[in-house]
Each structure stands twice: as structure tokens, then as C-alpha cells.
Design a protein around this motif. Structure first.
Motif, PDB file in Angstrom:
ATOM      1  N   ARG A 282       0.858  -1.190   0.000  1.00  0.00           N
ATOM      2  CA  ARG A 282       0.000   0.000   0.000  1.00  0.00           C
ATOM      3  C   ARG A 282       0.890   1.233   0.000  1.00  0.00           C
ATOM      4  O   ARG A 282       1.767   1.358   0.859  1.00  0.00           O
TER       5      ARG A 282
ATOM      6  N   GLU B 124       1.054   4.007   1.268  1.00  0.00           N
ATOM      7  CA  GLU B 124       0.487   4.794   2.362  1.00  0.00           C
ATOM      8  C   GLU B 124       0.973   6.239   2.286  1.00  0.00           C
ATOM      9  O   GLU B 124       2.151   6.492   2.003  1.00  0.00           O
TER      10      GLU B 124
ATOM     11  N   PHE C 116       4.786  -0.269  12.317  1.00  0.00           N
ATOM     12  CA  PHE C 116       3.326  -0.266  12.482  1.00  0.00           C
ATOM     13  C   PHE C 116       2.619  -0.082  11.137  1.00  0.00           C
ATOM     14  O   PHE C 116       1.711  -0.819  10.790  1.00  0.00           O
ATOM     15  N   ARG C 117       3.019   0.942  10.402  1.00  0.00           N
ATOM     16  CA  ARG C 117       2.405   1.182   9.093  1.00  0.00           C
ATOM     17  C   ARG C 117       3.511   1.308   8.058  1.00  0.00           C
ATOM     18  O   ARG C 117       4.313   2.239   8.091  1.00  0.00           O
ATOM     19  N   THR C 118       3.580   0.334   7.168  1.00  0.00           N
ATOM     20  CA  THR C 118       4.653   0.299   6.181  1.00  0.00           C
ATOM     21  C   THR C 118       4.040   0.195   4.792  1.00  0.00           C
ATOM     22  O   THR C 118       2.831  -0.011   4.652  1.00  0.00           O
TER      23      THR C 118
ATOM     24  N   PHE D  76       4.123  -5.085   3.415  1.00  0.00           N
ATOM     25  CA  PHE D  76       3.915  -5.831   4.661  1.00  0.00           C
ATOM     26  C   PHE D  76       3.256  -7.168   4.338  1.00  0.00           C
ATOM     27  O   PHE D  76       2.923  -7.440   3.187  1.00  0.00           O
TER      28      PHE D  76
ATOM     29  N   GLN E 148       0.173  -9.947   5.340  1.00  0.00           N
ATOM     30  CA  GLN E 148      -1.112 -10.102   6.017  1.00  0.00           C
ATOM     31  C   GLN E 148      -1.391 -11.571   6.285  1.00  0.00           C
ATOM     32  O   GLN E 148      -0.950 -12.446   5.538  1.00  0.00           O
TER      33      GLN E 148
ATOM     34  N   GLU F 235      -5.590   0.065  15.483  1.00  0.00           N
ATOM     35  CA  GLU F 235      -6.013  -1.255  15.014  1.00  0.00           C
ATOM     36  C   GLU F 235      -4.857  -2.259  15.017  1.00  0.00           C
ATOM     37  O   GLU F 235      -3.754  -1.962  14.562  1.00  0.00           O
ATOM     38  N   PHE F 236      -5.192  -3.460  15.492  1.00  0.00           N
ATOM     39  CA  PHE F 236      -4.254  -4.582  15.452  1.00  0.00           C
ATOM     40  C   PHE F 236      -4.792  -5.572  14.412  1.00  0.00           C
ATOM     41  O   PHE F 236      -4.101  -5.992  13.490  1.00  0.00           O
TER      42      PHE F 236
ATOM     43  N   GLY G 151      -2.043  -8.001  10.405  1.00  0.00           N
ATOM     44  CA  GLY G 151      -0.721  -7.830   9.808  1.00  0.00           C
ATOM     45  C   GLY G 151       0.345  -8.586  10.591  1.00  0.00           C
ATOM     46  O   GLY G 151       0.303  -8.614  11.827  1.00  0.00           O
TER      47      GLY G 151
ATOM     48  N   ARG H 283       2.700  -5.931  12.292  1.00  0.00           N
ATOM     49  CA  ARG H 283       2.027  -5.276  13.416  1.00  0.00           C
ATOM     50  C   ARG H 283       1.995  -6.220  14.616  1.00  0.00           C
ATOM     51  O   ARG H 283       2.166  -5.813  15.759  1.00  0.00           O
TER      52      ARG H 283
END
Ligand code: ATP
Length: 440
Positions: free
Chosen positions: A181, A183, A191-193, A196, A198, A265-266, A309, A312
Motif C-alpha cells: 500500500r 500509504e 506499524f504502518r509500512t 507488509f 497479512q 487497530e491490530f 498484519g 504489526r
């Protein structure tokens, strides 16, 4: 310890011990992508294995899938990602940095980077999918996308899996794989990459039974988080209000974790109705209906999805396990990771580098390797330093070979968390460790 300190400490421990490195670090890094070093890679693999065990191997109603990252671009038209997988983006008129509108500061019209106020205009929608080209021609007709989620692979293979695995509805398709993504504001370490992994599971059910299955999967997933040893008080659920629901969702609940930067969110549990199968049926022109074995029911199944994730989960495991304590005036840092996900299970030390102790330690290390127990043999430095290194790596058990081993064939096993030591026969170490791994 303040929370912002904790993120700093985790990031530096992760690098120092070989959990996580910045991608292409020698070139100054790449925007929010990370590499997993020797320990991080093991931790990641163990997290995935725990998920796979609980979602696939321990069940008879979920099948595994490994679908490809590149798919026919029509998939993303049908799924709604081409039109709808967007985030609102604003640009600072002073420093030209771009942000998602929910970035702290942006909602008060103040740039989080340069600090200037009244710099943002109306947001525009930015599609988060990465584009590339398939084949030797770079034109619109050859544009393909890196998948932003693994779920679509399960929908387009619904009939294949149903027929080949001879599963009856209700059943699920589970998959672990990379997602990408672009982002707008990635960050907070892993945390947000932008790249990643899923762990997603799509559970296909008869319409009308979806609410019940939703509750079932929400509680199963909460139980899984607890089973990894994550502190219960750090977890909560948040149900999406009407304005937060994604285009495909009838109901969505986030399992949230209290990160040092707030509740986030986890994992997501989503009730997606027949949105996806219906859209793929329309766009592909292929029937995706389920016909029950008696042949008297024909319907498009509804879907309950669980999506979490890997990175995460790894971040939560590290944050949750990080412990500092003072033992008899000496500071100690350790990761109290659940032994099943700890990268190294056992470290072996000879107390001294003489009298045949290194050879004995080496023999035990070889036995552990032959038993496929991830282990490590450390011959160098004081025993205190060797313990400290393993504590920071989250190794649950350290075995020391000492003079008494020469006399009676016993060794000490030290527990990382309690610091208790017990003596057992060296030849029993592999069994002792395997038994303890099964117990946790
Ligand atoms: P967020 O609101 O945090 O952007 P999302 O609601 O878009 O997440 P989903 O599409 O539900 O997330 O993805 C499922 C899971 O995948 C998330 O709960 C999270 O654990 C993980 N995930 C999503 N985006 C990222 C990312 N950019 N980096 C790391 N993990 C991610």
C-alpha cells in the motif's frame, strides 16, 4: 518509562540484536520499508506458524491458499479498489509535504512538519495501490497492480478450493502473504509500512448465519491474541460506526492495542456479505454460486473475514514483552516473549573455556540442532554478558555446562523471566525443552 521512550528503545534493540533493519540502509533507507534480520525473521516465521496452526492445521473447515501478488487488473475493478481504495490527502502549501487528513495536527490546519498554520486546502482522494506493468510494453493496457490485500485471491479461487478440497459451506480460505500500500503517512517503525504481510481468512457462510459466525470469529481472534501472551488490558474492541465502514462491509470490528502512540487497530474482523463474490460474478461472467450437496439450495455465500498484519503483530509482541528490572542493583532488560514465538529457544554456555566444557556444550548444541530446536551456543564473554545478550533476544532458557557436568552429567537451566535455575541431566535437555514448548 515514558511511552515515547519505549518506541525508541524497541527500535534500537531491534537493530542492535538483529530483529529489524531499515531497508537499503547503506543508501539512506527506502520510504517505510524494513528488513527482518536473523532474529526478526525467526520471530516473524513463528508468529505466522502460530496463526497457521490455529486457523488451518487445528481445524477441518479452513483450507490454505497461496495466491499470486499480481492478478488480472479486472480483479481490482470488481473489488472496488480501483475507484475506492483511496485516502484523503492534503498538501502543505508551505513545505509541500503531503499528509492523510487524520494525521494529528492536520485536522487543526497546522502542518506537522513545518508547523505553519492555515496551509491546507481541500483534500483530494489518493489511490493507495502500487502500479506496475506486465510484459515488455509499458502502456495502459499492460498496467497491473501489486495487491493491496490477500483477500481477493481467496474470492477468485472460491470455486477452485470448494471443488478440489470438497469442502461444504460453511468453510474458510486462509492465506498469509505480502501486500503493498502506497500509504500517505506511513510510520511508527513497523506499524504502518508500504510493504507488509497479512494473515487473512475468508469464511464463507450461508446468508442469515453471518451474524453468528461474525461473533464466533471475533471471539476466536481475541482468544488468539490472548494466547500469544499479550496483556489483556492492552487490548480492546472498537466497532466501526456507519461513517467508518468500508464500502464492502456490513459490520466491522477492530481489535485494538494500546500502542505507545495510542489505541490503534491490530486486527480487523469484517462482515462482507456477498459483496465480493457478487462483484466477481458480475465482472467475470462466471457463476460463483454454491450449490449444496443435496442440490436443493443454491446461493452466493456471505463472507466473514479476519485480517491481521504480521509486522504489526511482531511490533505488539516486542512492545508487550519489553521489560526492564533491577536485580540486586543491576539493571536487566529482557523480552518476555512467549517461548513458542521466541526466535531462539535455548542458549548453551560453557561456564569456562577449559577442562573440556566447550566440547560438552558443543555436543549439547548439536543435539538441540538435530532435534530442530532453534538454539545458540555462546562461548565468549563473561557469563553475565552472555545472559544479558540472550535476555535481550528473548531466549526463554539458558543452559550452562559447568564443572559439575563433568562429575554427574547435569547442567543448569535458567528461566529468562523468573531467573530460577534448576539442574537436570544434560541428556534430558532436548526433551525438557520440547515438553515446555508444548506446555505453553
Ligand atoms: P489502517 O486503518 O491501520 O490503515 P486498515 O483498516 O486499512 O488499517 P485492513 O485493510 O483491515 O487495515 O488490513 C488488515 C490488517 O493488515 C490491519 O489490521 C493491520 O494489522 C494490517 N495492515 C494494514 N495496513 C498496513 C500497513 N500499511 N502496514 C502494516 N500493516 C498493515
Amino acid at each position: 518509562m515514558s511511552d515515547s521512550n519505549l518506541m525508541g528503545k524497541i527500535t534500537s534493540l531491534a537493530k542492535r540484536r538483529g530483529f529489524v533493519f531499515q531497508s537499503s540502509e547503506i543508501y539512506g533507507g527506502a520510504g517505510s520499508v524494513w528488513d527482518f534480520g536473523p532474529l526478526g525473521n525467526e520471530l516473524k516465521r513463528n508468529v505466522k506458524e502460530q496463526w497457521w496452526n490455529s486457523m488451518v492445521h487445528r481445524r477441518d473447515d479452513v483450507e490454505g491458499l497461496d495466491s499470486s501478488i499480481l492478478m488480472n487488473p479486472k480483479v481490482w475493478e470488481a473489488s472496488g479498489h480501483l475507484d475506492g481504495f483511496t485516502d484523503p490527502l492534503v498538501e502543505c502549501s508551505n513545505c509541500h509535504r503531503r499528509f492523510r487528513t487524520d494525521t494529528p495536527g492536520v485536522d487543526e490546519d497546522q502542518c506537522p512538519t513545518c508547523g505553519k498554520t492555515e496551509v491546507f486546502g481541500d483534500p483530494r482522494m489518493f489511490n493507495l495501490m502500487f502500479k506496475t506493468f506486465m510484459g515488455p510494453v509499458e502502456d495502459e493496457a499492460s498496467t497491473v497492480f501489486l495487491r493491496p490485500e490477500t483477500a481477493q485471491g481467496a474470492y477468485v479461487n472460491f470455486i477452485n478450493v470448494h471443488n478440489s478440497a470438497r469442502q461444504k459451506v460453511p468453510f474458510g480460505i486462509a492465506q498469509i502473504g505480502k501486500a503493498f500500500r502506497n500509504e500517505i503517512t506511513p510510520g511508527n517503525f513497523i506499524f504502518r509500512t508500504r510493504e507488509f504481510e497479512q494473515m487473512e481468512m475468508q469464511f464463507f457462510v450461508e446468508p442469515g448465519t453471518d451474524d453468528e459466525w461474525f461473533e464466533y470469529w471475533l471471539s476466536a481472534r481475541l482468544e488468539w491474541s490472548h494466547s500469544l501472551g499479550i496483556a489483556e488490558k492492552k487490548l480492546r474492541v472498537h466497532e466501526h460506526g456507519k461513517d467508518e465502514l468500508a464500502h464492502y462491509a456490513k459490520k466491522a470490528v477492530d481489535i485494538e492495542y494500546e500502542f505507545p502512540f495510542g489505541w490503534q487497530e491490530f486486527e480487523g474482523v469484517h462482515s462482507r456479505t456477498d459483496f465480493d463474490l457478487k462483484r466477481h460474478q458480475e465482472h467475470s461472467g462466471k457463476r460463483l454460486e454454491y450449490i449444496d450437496p443435496a442440490g436443493n439450495k443454491r446461493f452466493l455465500p456471505y463472507v466473514v473475514e479476519t485480517a491481521v498484519g504480521v509486522e504489526r503483530t511482531v511490533l505488539i509482541a516486542l512492545l508487550d514483552a519489553y521489560t526492564e528490572e533491577n536485580v540486586d542493583g543491576v539493571e536487566r532488560v529482557f523480552l518476555s516473549l512467549d517461548p513458542r514465538i521466541a526466535p531462539t529457544k535455548v542458549a548453551v554456555f560453557p561456564l569456562m573455556k577449559k577442562e573440556g566444557l566447550p566440547e560438552l556444550a558443543d555436543g549439547l548444541y548439536e543435539d538441540l540442532r538435530n532435534a530442530a530446536i532453534p538454539s545458540f551456543c555462546d562461548m565468549s564473554g563473561s557469563i553475565g554478558r552472555r545472559y544479558r545478550r540472550q535476555d535481550e533476544a528473548g531466549t526463554p532458557w539458558c543452559v550452562t555446562v559447568d564443572k559439575q557436568t563433568l562429575e554427574d552429567g547435569t547442567v543448569t537451566i535458567r528461566d529468562r523471566d523468573s531467573l530460577n535455575q534448576e539442574r537436570i541431566a544434560m541428556e534430558m535437555v532436548c526433551k525438557w525443552v520440547s515438553d515446555h514448548l508444548l506446555k505453553v
